[in-house]
Scaffold this active site. Structure first.
Site, PDB file in Angstrom:
ATOM      1  CB  CYS A 150      -3.432   3.905  -0.417  1.00  0.00           C
ATOM      2  SG  CYS A 150      -2.713   2.388  -1.116  1.00  0.00           S
ATOM      3  CD  GLU A 153      -2.008  -2.275   1.354  1.00  0.00           C
ATOM      4  OE1 GLU A 153      -2.944  -3.066   1.147  1.00  0.00           O
ATOM      5  OE2 GLU A 153      -0.908  -2.637   1.808  1.00  0.00           O
ATOM      6  CB  SER A 154       1.483   4.016  -0.741  1.00  0.00           C
ATOM      7  OG  SER A 154       0.154   4.172  -1.214  1.00  0.00           O
ATOM      8  CG  HIS A 176       1.451   5.452  -4.877  1.00  0.00           C
ATOM      9  ND1 HIS A 176       2.124   4.261  -4.767  1.00  0.00           N
ATOM     10  CD2 HIS A 176       2.212   6.371  -4.230  1.00  0.00           C
ATOM     11  CE1 HIS A 176       3.232   4.442  -4.076  1.00  0.00           C
ATOM     12  NE2 HIS A 176       3.313   5.726  -3.747  1.00  0.00           N
ATOM     13  CB  SER A 193       3.134   1.525  -6.300  1.00  0.00           C
ATOM     14  OG  SER A 193       1.902   1.608  -5.626  1.00  0.00           O
TER      15      SER A 193
END
Length: 335
Positions: free
Chosen positions: A84, A69-70, A245, A231
């Site tokens: 995120c 997540e990022s 992203h 990403s």
């Protein structure tokens, strides 16, 4: 986003962004460096946040990690974590402060910035991220002289910031700047590039979208998720970076861009980004301290022709003790 999460049809692309600067109250700590912390510690810290490292790239001044997540960036005394989805970013702060004090001798939080755009579905977030008020309460328990701000329209795409009210001379003194664009309602043909059904690799998506041409000298680490999502991190000398992203689902399409590369004007870079992604609307923030060559870049935003093909809906300027901040929101004119 984590592989498979896009299949549900909705994903909260909006990131929580944390930037922390550390220093020491003792002399003789010039060799202290966050990059000396073991990889295993970062893995354990990210478990608290509910994400993991997928890949990494490094140079002499910065380590960059693509996460499920990022992204995460680590340089000598600066830590950046951007996550995120429904991640619990704030659970990383207290253990990080304790660890860097013990391992690196950094016993002073020189500055902290926590920011995010308004969530599409805050009710899906975990505590304390379901509201900015709850996040502020959580941060105030750790930091004295914390200051919280909301910029933009509260009933629309507003942007939140928490920082500490540094006394003059106590904050980050080296040149520092950050440009961030948060884009929504994006062109469907561009978003299709970042889906596996298009049959592209991550490197091909980086080239086809035009991302590779934004800063050609950067060392890029990119990742294409299954079934969709993207990403990338790019790193340059002097601990400079940029990161993008992409959440391509039509009902929640979102792209974020962030960089700390110093420029006297960001007009050319911003217009390149808009040509790449073609959003219907976006918000932009520029942070720059007094020592930065970007400290006067906010003046560009006062000009009506800063970006082509968009109307400026909101424009706010804040002057902190050590930084200037400009928030601007743009949208394409109605047809």
């Amino acid at each position: 986003m984590a592989d498979g999460e896009a299949a549900c049809g909705f994903f909260e692309g909006t990131e929580k962004l944390l930037e922390m600067w550390f220093s020491s109250s003792s002399i003789g700590t010039d060799n202290a460096d966050l990059r000396n912390i073991d990889r295993s510690y970062w893995d354990n810290l990210l478990e608290r946040v509910q994400c993991k490292i997928l890949s990494s790239v490094s140079n002499q001044s910065i380590d960059a990690y693509v996460l499920s997540e990022s992204s995460m960036f680590i340089s000598k005394n600066r830590f950046i974590l951007k996550t995120c989805g429904t991640t619990t970013l704030m659970y990383a702060i207290r253990p990080l402060i304790e660890h860097v004090g013990k391992i690196c001798g950094f016993d002073v939080v020189q500055d902290i910035f926590y920011s995010r755009k308004k969530f599409l579905h805050p009710e899906l977030q975990s505590t304390p991220h379901q509201s900015f008020d709850a996040e502020v309460t959580y941060l105030d328990e750790m930091f004295q002289d914390g200051s919280a701000y909301a910029l933009g329209r509260l009933n629309s795409d507003c942007w939140y910031l928490y920082t500490i009210d540094c006394q003059i001379g106590n904050g980050v003194q080296q040149p520092d700047q950050t440009l961030e664009l948060l884009m929504t309602d994006l062109d469907k043909s561009v978003m299709n590039i970042f889906t596996k059904e298009k049959g592209l690799t991550a490197h091909q998506a980086t080239d086809k979208s035009g991302i590779s041409g934004l800063m050609p000298e950067a060392l890029i680490d990119d990742y294409l998720f299954e079934p969709c999502g993207y990403s990338m991190n790019g790193i340059l000398p002097d601990a400079c970076y940029f990161t993008i992203h992409v959440t391509p689902e039509p009902e929640c399409s979102y792209v974020s861009f962030e960089t700390n590369v110093a420029q006297t004007s960001y007009q050319e870079l911003v217009n390149k980004l808009l040509n790449c992604f073609k959003p219907k609307k976006f918000l932009m923030t520029i942070f720059a301290n007094k020592a930065s060559v970007a400290s006067e870049s906010h003046k560009d935003l006062e000009q009506p022709g800063f970006v082509q093909g968009y109307l400026r809906n909101d424009h706010q300027f804040c002057s902190f003790k050590n930084y200037n901040l400009t928030y601007t929101h743009y949208a394409r004119p109605p047809i």
